[in-house]
Design an enzyme around this catalytic site. Structure first.
Site, PDB file in Angstrom:
ATOM      1  CG  ASP A 170      -5.726   1.290  -0.828  1.00 52.51           C
ATOM      2  OD1 ASP A 170      -4.792   2.512  -1.231  1.00 52.51           O
ATOM      3  OD2 ASP A 170      -6.277   0.321  -0.310  1.00 52.51           O
ATOM      4  NE  ARG A 171      -4.325   4.255   3.456  1.00 47.52           N
ATOM      5  CZ  ARG A 171      -3.450   4.060   4.345  1.00 47.52           C
ATOM      6  NH1 ARG A 171      -2.432   5.611   4.634  1.00 47.52           N
ATOM      7  NH2 ARG A 171      -3.342   3.969   5.112  1.00 47.52           N
ATOM      8  CE  LYS A 178      -7.964   2.830   2.014  1.00 49.12           C
ATOM      9  NZ  LYS A 178      -7.519   1.214   2.847  1.00 49.12           N
ATOM     10  CB  SER A 220      -1.105  -0.007   1.199  1.00 46.82           C
ATOM     11  OG  SER A 220      -2.211   0.914   0.931  1.00 46.82           O
ATOM     12  CG  HIS A 221       0.095   3.788   3.255  1.00 46.16           C
ATOM     13  ND1 HIS A 221      -0.564   2.762   3.553  1.00 46.16           N
ATOM     14  CD2 HIS A 221       1.022   3.937   4.501  1.00 46.16           C
ATOM     15  CE1 HIS A 221      -0.771   2.429   4.777  1.00 46.16           C
ATOM     16  NE2 HIS A 221       0.340   2.456   5.298  1.00 46.16           N
ATOM     17  CG  ASP A 226      -2.747   0.262  -3.061  1.00 43.30           C
ATOM     18  OD1 ASP A 226      -2.327   1.190  -1.987  1.00 43.30           O
ATOM     19  OD2 ASP A 226      -3.831  -0.889  -2.454  1.00 43.30           O
ATOM     20  CG  ASP A 275      -2.228   4.540  -1.669  1.00 44.18           C
ATOM     21  OD1 ASP A 275      -3.058   3.434  -2.850  1.00 44.18           O
ATOM     22  OD2 ASP A 275      -2.344   3.504  -0.061  1.00 44.18           O
TER      23      ASP A 275
END
Ligand code: G6P
Ligand code: ZN
Length: 619
Positions: free
Chosen positions: A330-331, A435, A147-148, A328, A326
């Site tokens: 999603d953020r 998200k 992710s982030h 991937d 981010d």
């Protein structure tokens, strides 16, 4: 060429060739590797661990994937699942991991393995593809992402699994998976045979065994389609031409970049100059791909903002709307010219403006809304005004998934269309089960489009700042910010949490009184949640301290340990204070909340116990 991404021109050709990569299924002896317990979203470790640099970790990926698909098969009535997507966010080791995983899947008899051209897909795009792919939805998706968290040598790599509705695997699944990693004695893989060509044309398939094939799929198709069902692309395309409506999207060199290019530039006609850092890089260009005020510093500056979210002043060149994703995708971070929109406010504003978003307006508005407990109460007051069911859940998107899926999974009340979000820069709806960073940006494009529908051409546009200020005048402002203390010694972090538990939650706080700041602690509580859909209980989800300012204004501080870090513990302190008085709405949140922060830090003895004088991040 580790994890490198070379954007491929997208060509549709039906079935190019069936290449048989001659290889044999082998059962290989292995032994359990400790520490494979997935966290909030998947298993994250330093990339060297996954690479098996130490001999003990030689089969790290294989052990994890074998345990994962054995768990999936168990949930599938004992039958091996037959359709799986394997895609990643493009971080270092992305493509090597895809090759290893494809071999393990094929050797285990997974019939159709779908790999996106180039190997890269954002998490929301995988979720969409699992749900919608033509010829029947996939049974799951293996997503290679941390992710982030930063990527590259010495940084993080991760793997998470999403199930058939496109939702992150639940705790039952990850617990069972973890159990298997502790007893594994062998895995299956292919010996010999070439690697698949991840850059091959869409629809190329590689026959790995007699029954298993890898097919190269179009990463964009289902995702573009699902966004088209949520928004009015024709109207947005027209609005994109409006003088003064400039946007800037920061992909942070993650997986969201190519999707932003496809949607914002190719579908909606925004100029290429609307994109920054939209080329995925294995090390995210050495940035920390987390879209917040600290790590998205470049975008924040271009939006005319200081690192505390206050305005530094804008020029004509400042974009009207800015967003960052981010690693991937999603953020999301949302900003206007000289205006940072806190994720909790963004969620509340999207809710209040549901008429501007076709996904909601088609249904007469959202039928359910939710936020994570640490997020601010900005959404609560809108939900109350609109009289829609509202939920406050533990941190983690899967809790929303249960609510959205209540009809299809449990034949209960239908909360769809559903809107939800988290203070951790996550916003989304039931269009997928993750998200969605780009969805949030398109929601804001839609809101601005609607806010400007009566503004004549040539007149100044209603800005993000106008939308936000109007919202605050209508509902009051929930001042909000978060302090992060990263890589704190785990024992120290636990000691601090225990102290809060015993002294401020279980203990009597009435005798504590106010200090010089005049801020008094009123009560303490530990958050636990009973899922209204499946009845499960999740406890110890954050310590909530309620305060009162000298003038009687209520405020709160929440303490929580992050579930997504990979080294030591990350302490998060969430601060919130409600302000009805419009004349006070202009202050920057970290400034308005400083005295509350100091009071809370003092009470929980953060400095004494952790040795930290200052947070790593304030956002
Ligand atoms: C991931 C999850 C989110 C969650 C966030 C919290 O992004 O997908 O649902 O809110 O982690 O992270 P934390 O580090 O606060 O546990
Ligand atoms: Zn993410």
């Amino acid at each position: 060429s580790t994890g490198a991404f070379s954007p491929q021109p997208f060509v549709v050709r039906k079935h190019v060739s069936d290449t048989c990569l001659s290889s044999a299924v082998a059962e290989i002896t292995t032994s359990p590797i400790a520490g494979m317990k997935p966290g909030t979203s998947g298993l994250r470790k330093k990339v060297e661990v996954w690479q098996g640099v130490d001999d003990a970790n030689k089969y790290y990926v294989e052990n994890f994937i074998q345990s994962l698909i054995d768990t999936a098969a168990e949930n599938n009535g004992g039958k091996m699942i037959d359709t799986v997507i394997v895609a990643g966010d493009g971080r270092y080791f992305n493509n090597e991991a895809i090759q290893i995983i494809c071999k393990v899947l094929a050797a285990n008899g997974v019939k159709s393995i779908w790999v996106p051209q180039g190997g890269i897909m954002s998490t929301p795009a995988v979720s969409a593809a699992i749900r919608m792919r033509e010829g029947g939805a996939a049974q799951g998706g293996i997503i290679l992402t941390a992710s982030h968290n930063p990527g590259g040598p010495g940084e993080d790599f991760g793997i998470k699994y999403n199930e058939e509705y496109g939702q992150p695997a639940g705790e039952d699944f990850t617990d069972a998976l973890y159990e298997k990693t502790t007893t594994i004695s062998s895995f299956k893989s292919l010996e010999g045979g070439d690697d698949i060509d991840i850059g091959a044309e869409v629809n190329t398939s590689f026959q790995l065994t007699e029954e298993s094939a890898v097919t190269i799929i179009d990463p964009f198709a289902e995702y573009v389609e699902v966004l088209k069902s949520c928004f009015d692309f024709d109207a947005m395309r027209a609005f994109a031409q409006r003088p003064g409506f400039t946007i800037l999207f920061d992909g942070m060199h993650g997986a969201g970049g190519p999707f932003a290019k496809r949607i914002l530039v190719e579908e909606l006609g925004f100029p290429e100059s609307s994109l920054m850092r939209c080329d995925p890089k294995p090390d995210f260009g050495k940035c920390h791909p987390d879209p917040n005020l600290t790590y998205a510093a470049e975008l924040v500056k271009k939006m005319g903002l200081d690192s505390d979210g206050s305005s530094l002043g804008c020029t004509d060149a400042t974009p009207a709307l800015g967003a960052a994703n981010d690693g991937d995708g999603d953020r999301n971070l949302i900003a206007g010219a000289g205006c940072f929109v806190t994720p909790s406010d963004s969620l509340a504003i999207i809710c209040d403006n549901w008429k501007a978003i076709p996904h909601f307006s088609k249904a007469g508005g959202p039928k359910g809304v939710a936020r994570s407990m640490p997020s601010s109460a900005a959404l609560d007051v809108v939900a109350e005004a609109l009289d829609i069911p509202f939920f406050s859940t533990p941190t983690g998107w899967k809790f929303f998934g249960n609510l959205m899926g209540s009809k299809e999974q449990f034949d209960q009340r239908d909360y769809t269309p559903f809107l939800c979000g988290e203070e951790s820069f996550g916003t989304g709806s039931d269009h997928i089960r993750e998200k969605d960073g780009l969805w949030a940006m398109l929601a804001w494009v839609s809101i601005l489009m609607d806010a400007n529908k009566d503004v004549a051409e040539g007149e100044p546009l209603v800005s993000v700042q106008d939308v936000v200020s109007n919202h605050w005048s209508k509902y009051g402002r929930h001042f909000y910010c978060r302090y992060d203390y990263e890589a704190v010694d785990s024992d120290a972090a636990n000691k601090m949490m225990d102290l809060i538990r015993t002294e401020l939650v279980a203990g009597d706080v009435s005798s504590i009184g106010a200090d010089d700041s005049g801020i008094k602690i009123v009560s303490g509580e530990e958050f636990s949640y009973i899922d209204p859909v499946d009845g499960s209980t999740t406890s110890k989800q954050g310590l909530i301290l309620q305060f009162e300012f000298e003038n009687g204004d209520p405020a709160r501080a929440v303490f929580r340990l992050s579930g997504t870090g990979s080294a030591g513990a990350t302490i998060r302190m969430y601060l919130e204070k409600f302000e009805k008085d419009e004349s006070k709405h202009g202050e920057a949140a970290p400034v308005a909340l400083r005295s509350l922060a100091d009071r809370a830090i003092g009470l929980v003895q953060l400095k004494q116990i952790t040795g930290r004088d200052a947070p790593t991040v304030i956002t």
